[in-house]
Design a protein around this motif. Structure first.
Motif, short mmCIF file in Angstrom:
data_model
loop_
_atom_site.label_atom_id
_atom_site.label_comp_id
_atom_site.label_asym_id
_atom_site.label_seq_id
_atom_site.Cartn_x
_atom_site.Cartn_y
_atom_site.Cartn_z
N CYS A 6 -41.31 41.64 33.34
CA CYS A 6 -41.38 42.59 32.24
C CYS A 6 -42.79 42.53 31.64
O CYS A 6 -43.63 41.74 32.08
CB CYS A 6 -40.30 42.29 31.19
N ARG B 12 -43.72 41.37 28.82
CA ARG B 12 -43.96 40.06 28.21
C ARG B 12 -44.23 38.98 29.24
O ARG B 12 -44.92 37.99 28.93
CB ARG B 12 -42.74 39.64 27.40
N CYS B 13 -43.66 39.09 30.43
CA CYS B 13 -43.95 38.10 31.48
C CYS B 13 -45.46 38.09 31.76
O CYS B 13 -46.06 37.04 31.97
CB CYS B 13 -43.21 38.44 32.76
N CYS C 136 -39.58 33.50 30.14
CA CYS C 136 -39.84 34.70 29.32
C CYS C 136 -38.76 34.84 28.24
O CYS C 136 -37.57 34.74 28.53
CB CYS C 136 -39.86 35.94 30.21
N CYS D 221 -36.83 38.35 29.35
CA CYS D 221 -36.10 38.52 30.62
C CYS D 221 -35.86 37.21 31.33
O CYS D 221 -35.42 37.21 32.48
CB CYS D 221 -36.83 39.52 31.52
ZN LIG Z 1 -40.17 38.93 31.02
#
Ligand SMILES: [Zn+2]
Ligand SMILES: [Zn+2]
Lengths: 89, 282, 282, 89
Positions: free
Chosen positions: B176, B178-179, B251, B254
């Motif tokens: 995602c 954010r990853c 994360c 996710c």
């Molecule tokens: Zn993520």
């Protein structure tokens, strides 16, 4: 990273090997680039000894996370790229 | 001819005939488009071509989210709007253009923009999500809500003469947003088109490619850009494809023990996290 | 601020402000667009986004050439037209959409298509030519006429899920279409969208990139794709840039002793050369 | 060239060196591909001993005209690509 390298997007550089080190790492290449290539505001590029948030580091077009991040080895001919995440639309 | 049970009527067969006769696509892929739905967040530079091409391709239900009105300075890149639409709500103006192109699809509009308290619910109502927004807090919000709702996210961005495109939250190991960027860039580093300028055709290229990725995700045809980021330098004419990391177990959106969930997302402070207020005038 | 002598009025400054504030573009590049002209040959899958983005970007004079009328089966990829335009001449339908986007530009239409006896004259009236046609004889005709008239040619093509883009007849050593393909492929090898099918968004991607190349040629900003061919595999999501040969001294159109000239071109038999009749329903 | 190679677009192949020849050429690689990879209608690929009109031959992403055409040398790891000119729009 356009701004940071004086509007040149692709910079070819001979990063000097540091004495006493076995192998050049991305970390060393980044520090060298910050000290030798940046024309303005180095804080937009690095934060501490790593890259600032929002910048993706690539070694030969592969996410550095897949290569060992700061400790990733770089050799002659390798390409280290910095891509800033964009938000515009 | 795999024309059985596809559920397309005669007008649809005629309208989409050039995609249906294409061996690698065919009637079943077209039927999946016609049954499918896409939510486009932002009816600006990216959303304009994305909405036009998805409406034309026959996606059965399109949702268009925006909270701004059309301005004259938008039109150099936001080609779904017309001069006569200056002052009209962008989602409404875009929806009208989509309906004029294809009256057989359903187009829904959301005039309040995407917010933490409506994001998961709204995104859950669609099969594929297109991030055509223009600011960091909205980009994190969309990615988080796609993680929670388990929806694939086609993410595009453009500024100056540069563009980027990837697919998040897709498949076994797709990361995602954010990853890739667990920490938000400092507010001063986030250029927006309004401030930094953009060559109008650049979001045009990226938004059209977003429509392509959405078509591939919905139809099941072709390889999507999950774990691949396409970076385009339009001034130099360079296209750069890079390999991205897999999703991170750590994360918070996710990973294996996410702290961002359907329950917590509505109260997450995206403005504080990014240091920026959301805007959606893409 | 290089705002002196650019000749833009207040409304233009406001309309194009996001391109003008872009450092690498600026007011002088915008002024060159506003003074410039582009001829788009074909108002179909490629011509649709090319015309929309060039009109939006502020190209002062657009010419649109087509000889067909809009059909329902066109609209899945020809997003400049509307359902309500089915049966209307494509050049007129496209021109109306361009004017609705930007009433400050001049849009001219040519309803007879490009022919050997009008090609050089028509092409000479424009600064940059966009080949958005759909058949071999027209592609050779356009390239030859651009050689004779010395005009840069932005060439795009799309079929199935594949697309191609390059710039011909440009600069010191840029080749023309004949330099690359002195002999025409056998007629049976030339797939057209009507016959082989095309995923609608594929010409969308190529046509938008054609607008980008035209903007770069007119404005003088950026590196164009002369001597470079971009080949896109949309199903795989692969972008392939290849290095092309320089122009050939032996080329009968752009070489040192061309046999195709303003005098001979009108009687050149393109149908016989390619084994195909021209069509222009892009 | 999609059709010609059975819908596979990128074909990796070990083209055997012919005895008595110093160096593999594009011409030899093409003839080998025609005989060993083509699933249908080889006449869409070659015409005589060269490529048919409308096909661009690339050696490592460079127009073969810049490398010596049929006589261009190809070595292990080199990529020979065939691109058909498209007319659709
Ligand atoms: Zn993520
Ligand atoms: Zn030539």
């Amino acid at each position: 990273m356009e701004l940071l390298f004086g509007n040149q997007k692709v910079v070819e550089a001979d990063v000097p090997q540091q004495s006493g080190e076995q192998q050049l790492t991305v970390a060393a290449a980044m520090a060298w680039a910050r000290d030798n290539l940046l024309t303005e505001r180095p804080e937009l590029f690095m934060k501490g000894s790593s890259v600032r948030p929002g910048v993706l580091v690539l070694v030969n077009d592969t996410d550095w996370e897949l290569c060992g991040e700061l400790e990733a080895a770089v050799a002659d001919g390798d390409r280290v790229t910095f891509i800033s995440t964009l938000h515009g639309g | 001819w795999d024309g059985m049970h596809h559920g397309l009527d005669k007008e649809q067969i005629s309208r989409y005939s050039r995609q249906i006769i294409l061996h690698s696509f065919g009637v079943q892929a077209q039927a999946r488009l016609c049954r499918g739905s896409v939510l486009i967040i932002g009816a600006g530079g990216l959303g304009s071509p994305a909405a036009l091409y998805l409406a034309a391709a026959g996606v059965g239900r399109l949702g268009i989210v925006d909270r701004d009105v059309v301005e004259l300075s938008n039109i150099h890149r936001q080609v779904i709007h017309k001069e006569a639409s200056v002052g009209v709500h962008k989602a409404l103006s875009a929806a009208e253009a989509c309906r004029a192109l294809n009256s057989s699809i359903l187009v829904e509009t959301y005039l309040e923009g995407l917010k933490p308290d409506n994001a998961v619910e709204l995104i859950s109502e669609y099969d594929v999500i297109v991030d055509a927004s223009d600011n960091a807090p909205t980009r994190y919000l969309i990615s988080d809500a796609c993680c929670v709702a388990r929806r694939p996210l086609v993410s595009g961005a453009a500024i100056g003469t540069d563009g980027q495109l990837t697919v998040y939250c897709h498949g076994e190991d797709g990361p995602c947003y954010r990853c890739l960027f667990p920490e938000s860039p400092a507010a001063g580093n986030c250029a927006r088109c309004v401030d930094a300028g953009v060559l109008g055709v650049v979001p045009g290229v990226i938004g059209t490619l977003q429509a392509l990725e959405a078509v591939k995700l919905l139809s099941g045809v072709g390889d999507t850009l999950s774990r691949r980021l396409l970076a385009i330098d339009c001034a130099a004419g360079r296209f750069h494809s890079v390999k991205l990391r897999a999703k991170s177990p750590a994360c918070i959106a996710c990973g294996t023990s996410p702290t961002i969930t359907a329950a917590t997302l509505p109260s997450y402070d995206y403005a504080a996290f990014t240091g920026q207020a959301a805007a959606n005038d893409a």
